[in-house]
Enzyme design. Structure first.
Site, PDB file in Angstrom:
ATOM      1  CE  LYS A 125     -20.137  -5.965   3.616  1.00 55.46           C
ATOM      2  NZ  LYS A 125     -19.083  -6.575   3.246  1.00 55.46           N
ATOM      3  NE  ARG A 135     -10.858  -7.162  -8.838  1.00 58.46           N
ATOM      4  CZ  ARG A 135     -11.661  -5.932  -9.273  1.00 58.46           C
ATOM      5  NH1 ARG A 135     -12.326  -6.183 -10.388  1.00 58.46           N
ATOM      6  NH2 ARG A 135     -11.651  -4.828  -8.574  1.00 58.46           N
ATOM      7  CB  THR A 170     -11.056   1.649   3.207  1.00 54.58           C
ATOM      8  OG1 THR A 170     -12.352   1.658   2.974  1.00 54.58           O
ATOM      9  CG2 THR A 170     -10.682   0.911   4.505  1.00 54.58           C
ATOM     10  CG  ASN A 195     -11.643  -8.195   4.210  1.00 50.73           C
ATOM     11  OD1 ASN A 195     -12.338  -7.744   5.010  1.00 50.73           O
ATOM     12  ND2 ASN A 195     -10.830  -7.545   3.414  1.00 50.73           N
ATOM     13  CB  ILE A 230     -10.177  -3.895   6.500  1.00 47.30           C
ATOM     14  CG1 ILE A 230     -10.955  -2.677   7.227  1.00 47.30           C
ATOM     15  CG2 ILE A 230     -10.247  -5.243   7.567  1.00 47.30           C
ATOM     16  CD1 ILE A 230     -12.476  -3.098   7.393  1.00 47.30           C
ATOM     17  CE1 TYR A 290     -20.618  -2.674   2.036  1.00 44.55           C
ATOM     18  CE2 TYR A 290     -21.366  -1.590   3.769  1.00 44.55           C
ATOM     19  CZ  TYR A 290     -20.359  -2.186   3.379  1.00 44.55           C
ATOM     20  OH  TYR A 290     -19.294  -2.732   3.885  1.00 44.55           O
TER      21      TYR A 290
END
Length: 267
Positions: free
Chosen positions: A162, A44, A193, A93, A24, A158
């Site tokens: 979020k 990175r 992704t 993001n 994304i 996760y």
């Protein structure tokens, strides 16, 4: 005019996107650049950022490598951006996802998700808010997920990160109303992704990164607090989320195929 109606344009300053090397984030950087923004792209890998810059309109993407878990580097990056002019838009993001059920729970794996998804956002929020408060202007957006509406199987950590980010954005939005700063939360559904490629289940309404980027960039350029998509999936999850706890847990287990299934083990 409501602060949530504020729309920042390329003429207002530069944009900064973290998690920009893939998925994304990469697609959003390219779309913003196509819309005329000068985008400082952070991840990175400097090599991947240079490759991204080469795909964008000349000079519109500036590789700005750094690890979001490094607070000093995040402060340095924002200082570098604001030394050249205002920071108008920041999309935080960067995030990671590792599926992990209870029988596979591993504290070190969990810690990596907490560190990147939460501490990483906090490390970026610090210098962004300081810069925007000084300017008296700006738009801070943070990528959470529809997985943060309520807990989901295989995603305790996760979903937890979020959910925390959604509440984080809500609270920041309240604080920033009087500071001239718009805060938005971005809640994508399933996007194709590297992160979602590890999922072992059918992902409803799966979309390509380019389509997700269009939804995000268009959403940030429109009034409102939340940018969520796909709309049908968002509405389904929000509706199911209204169920009492026991009914919700039962319904989601059945809907995802976990009901009656033995716990998956990675060992």
């Amino acid at each position: 005019m409501s602060i949530f109606s504020k729309v920042m344009r390329p003429r207002n300053g530069a944009a900064w996107v973290t998690g920009a090397s893939g998925g994304i984030g990469r697609a959003v950087v390219k779309r913003l650049a196509q819309k005329g923004w000068t985008v400082h792209a952070t991840a990175r890998s400097e090599d991947e950022l240079k490759a991204l810059a080469a795909e964008a309109p000349d000079g519109k993407v500036i590789p700005t490598p750094g690890d979001v878990t490094d607070l000093a580097r995040m402060k340095e990056i924002v200082s570098e951006i604001t030394a050249q002019g205002p920071l108008a838009l920041a999309l935080l993001n960067a995030g990671i996802y590792t599926p992990m059920r209870a029988n596979d729970f591993d504290a070190e794996t969990a810690a990596k998700m907490w560190r990147v998804n939460l501490e990483g956002v906090s490390n970026c929020t610090d210098p962004v808010l300081k810069a925007m408060i000084t300017q008296g202007d700006g738009h801070l957006a943070i990528t959470a997920s529809v997985a943060g509406y309520r807990g989901l199987p295989d995603a305790a950590v996760y979903s937890g990160t979020k959910a925390a980010l959604i509440a984080y954005c809500e609270a920041l939005a309240m604080d920033c109303v009087d500071l001239g700063i718009r805060v938005s939360v971005v809640n994508p559904g399933f996007v194709e992704t590297e992160a979602t490629s590890v999922n072992e289940f059918e992902m409803p309404f799966l979309m390509k990164p380019d389509e997700a980027a269009k939804r995000i960039v268009d959403g940030l350029a429109s009034p409102g607090f939340e940018v969520a998509f796909p709309t049908r999936f968002e509405l389904i999850l929000k509706t199911i989320g209204l169920l009492p706890n026991r009914a919700y847990i039962t319904a989601v287990r059945k809907a995802t195929g976990w009901d009656g299934k033995a716990g998956r083990s990675t060992s």
